[in-house]
Motif scaffolding. Sequence first.
Motif, PDB file in Angstrom:
ATOM      1  N   UNK A 250       0.803  -1.213   0.000  1.00 41.72           N
ATOM      2  CA  UNK A 250       0.000   0.000   0.000  1.00 41.72           C
ATOM      3  C   UNK A 250       0.838   1.266   0.000  1.00 41.72           C
ATOM      4  N   UNK A 251       1.932   1.255   0.760  1.00 48.41           N
ATOM      5  CA  UNK A 251       2.835   2.395   0.823  1.00 48.41           C
ATOM      6  C   UNK A 251       4.262   1.880   0.802  1.00 48.41           C
ATOM      7  N   UNK A 252       5.136   2.607   0.135  1.00 47.89           N
ATOM      8  CA  UNK A 252       6.508   2.136  -0.023  1.00 47.89           C
ATOM      9  C   UNK A 252       7.245   2.018   1.304  1.00 47.89           C
ATOM     10  N   UNK A 253       6.856   2.853   2.292  1.00 50.58           N
ATOM     11  CA  UNK A 253       7.570   2.844   3.565  1.00 50.58           C
ATOM     12  C   UNK A 253       6.832   2.059   4.645  1.00 50.58           C
ATOM     13  N   UNK A 254       5.762   1.323   4.276  1.00 46.38           N
ATOM     14  CA  UNK A 254       4.990   0.580   5.274  1.00 46.38           C
ATOM     15  C   UNK A 254       5.534  -0.829   5.415  1.00 46.38           C
ATOM     16  N   UNK A 255       5.306  -1.429   6.589  1.00 46.47           N
ATOM     17  CA  UNK A 255       5.684  -2.821   6.805  1.00 46.47           C
ATOM     18  C   UNK A 255       4.613  -3.707   6.194  1.00 46.47           C
ATOM     19  N   UNK A 256       5.027  -4.844   5.691  1.00 45.90           N
ATOM     20  CA  UNK A 256       4.139  -5.726   4.940  1.00 45.90           C
ATOM     21  C   UNK A 256       3.978  -7.036   5.699  1.00 45.90           C
ATOM     22  N   UNK A 257       2.705  -7.445   5.883  1.00 44.45           N
ATOM     23  CA  UNK A 257       2.408  -8.691   6.581  1.00 44.45           C
ATOM     24  C   UNK A 257       1.428  -9.523   5.756  1.00 44.45           C
ATOM     25  N   UNK A 258       1.387 -10.816   6.052  1.00 48.55           N
ATOM     26  CA  UNK A 258       0.553 -11.747   5.293  1.00 48.55           C
ATOM     27  C   UNK A 258      -0.781 -11.975   5.995  1.00 48.55           C
ATOM     28  N   UNK A 259      -1.818 -12.235   5.187  1.00 46.68           N
ATOM     29  CA  UNK A 259      -3.131 -12.549   5.747  1.00 46.68           C
ATOM     30  C   UNK A 259      -3.880 -13.451   4.772  1.00 46.68           C
ATOM     31  N   UNK A 260      -4.905 -14.129   5.305  1.00 51.52           N
ATOM     32  CA  UNK A 260      -5.814 -14.905   4.471  1.00 51.52           C
ATOM     33  C   UNK A 260      -6.908 -13.964   3.990  1.00 51.52           C
ATOM     34  N   UNK A 261      -7.204 -14.023   2.684  1.00 46.74           N
ATOM     35  CA  UNK A 261      -8.125 -13.068   2.068  1.00 46.74           C
ATOM     36  C   UNK A 261      -9.306 -13.827   1.462  1.00 46.74           C
ATOM     37  N   UNK A 262     -10.539 -13.491   1.929  1.00 46.68           N
ATOM     38  CA  UNK A 262     -11.712 -14.208   1.423  1.00 46.68           C
ATOM     39  C   UNK A 262     -11.976 -13.899  -0.042  1.00 46.68           C
ATOM     40  N   UNK A 263     -11.514 -12.747  -0.531  1.00 49.19           N
ATOM     41  CA  UNK A 263     -11.735 -12.394  -1.927  1.00 49.19           C
ATOM     42  C   UNK A 263     -11.002 -13.297  -2.893  1.00 49.19           C
ATOM     43  N   UNK A 264     -10.006 -14.039  -2.409  1.00 54.32           N
ATOM     44  CA  UNK A 264      -9.245 -14.966  -3.253  1.00 54.32           C
ATOM     45  C   UNK A 264      -9.288 -16.363  -2.644  1.00 54.32           C
ATOM     46  N   UNK A 265     -10.477 -16.717  -2.082  1.00 50.82           N
ATOM     47  CA  UNK A 265     -10.701 -18.041  -1.508  1.00 50.82           C
ATOM     48  C   UNK A 265      -9.749 -18.323  -0.346  1.00 50.82           C
ATOM     49  N   UNK A 266      -9.480 -17.298   0.434  1.00 54.49           N
ATOM     50  CA  UNK A 266      -8.627 -17.387   1.634  1.00 54.49           C
ATOM     51  C   UNK A 266      -7.212 -17.888   1.319  1.00 54.49           C
ATOM     52  N   UNK A 267      -6.755 -17.551   0.119  1.00 56.34           N
ATOM     53  CA  UNK A 267      -5.329 -17.746  -0.145  1.00 56.34           C
ATOM     54  C   UNK A 267      -4.558 -16.578   0.469  1.00 56.34           C
ATOM     55  N   UNK A 268      -3.239 -16.608   0.349  1.00 53.07           N
ATOM     56  CA  UNK A 268      -2.427 -15.628   1.064  1.00 53.07           C
ATOM     57  C   UNK A 268      -2.320 -14.339   0.269  1.00 53.07           C
ATOM     58  N   UNK A 269      -2.326 -13.257   1.035  1.00 50.39           N
ATOM     59  CA  UNK A 269      -2.218 -11.928   0.451  1.00 50.39           C
ATOM     60  C   UNK A 269      -1.380 -11.096   1.415  1.00 50.39           C
ATOM     61  N   UNK A 270      -0.906  -9.940   0.988  1.00 49.39           N
ATOM     62  CA  UNK A 270      -0.127  -9.084   1.881  1.00 49.39           C
ATOM     63  C   UNK A 270      -0.743  -7.697   1.956  1.00 49.39           C
ATOM     64  N   UNK A 271      -0.516  -7.056   3.114  1.00 53.76           N
ATOM     65  CA  UNK A 271      -1.045  -5.695   3.293  1.00 53.76           C
ATOM     66  C   UNK A 271      -0.269  -4.995   4.405  1.00 53.76           C
TER      67      UNK A 271
END
Length: 285
Positions: A250-271
């Motif tokens: 989302x932002x170049x200086x933000x920390x990135x973490x993984x989560x399960x996302x229901x929009x992609x059948x609870x596969x892994x996504x980062x935010x």
Amino acid sequence: MNIWLLMVFSFLSYSCNGSLVDQNTQSYKVAAVDGKDITNIKTEVDVMKGNYHALFMRVINNEHEIAFLKGQTQQLENKLANTRRTFSCEIEGLRDGTIQLEQDLKETTNAWKTINDTIQDLRQRVNVLDNKYSHLKIPRKHSNKSGDGSECPLDWVRRVGFGACYFFSYSQKSWNDAQEQCRRHNGSLTDIYSENEAVWLAKFSRNHTVPYFWIGGKNDHGVLKWFTSDGKTKHMNYTRWFRVRSYQYPESNSSICAHLNDGVDYKWFTWDCNESFNFICKAYI
């Protein structure tokens, strides 16, 4: 002299007789002419009478037709008036129904807003209670006790095949706060090491109808790794990213973490790790 008188008398008599004859002849001729004219006049009069009678009958027929048309016009005007009254009543009924529906919709909207406000208030209270009592030791659940004496905390799900207990949160926290919450129960945000475990977590997450769950993956100098509650890292030997290494920054200086996302059948996504999501804790047994 007698002879002379006789001649004069004869001449006078001739003159008189001739005049009389001429007058009688002329009277006969005039009478004949007047009779012919009278006959013609009578004929013309008869013709005119016939024409007048026909015209009179046409006038009468036209009057009848006009009266009939007036009657038809009056009927149509009556039907039109009745139709107008009917439409007016229906329009008035629709207007009243629309007003009532608008009032019902307004009341429903207000009720929904009240319910939504109540839900938000309850959610805030739950978060406050969760933060207030999260440091307390959670009692054990006898049904989760195994043969080796190990137990899972209350409301945690025991999976012997994966050698761990799992907790699916009802509150939302940032990734770091969620990790701290898991640490208080001798666990950490879940790591995942097999397809079976990933599929089971996705299925269980779907039953909770929550859109996002933090898991233990976090960016470490450009590489996503599993982080334990004590800050140690482990490599991701198995991954289930949406598409290939689908990282979202989302932002170049933000920390990135993984989560399960229901929009992609609870596969892994980062935010962004500072975003508040639900989370999944994991404690090995």
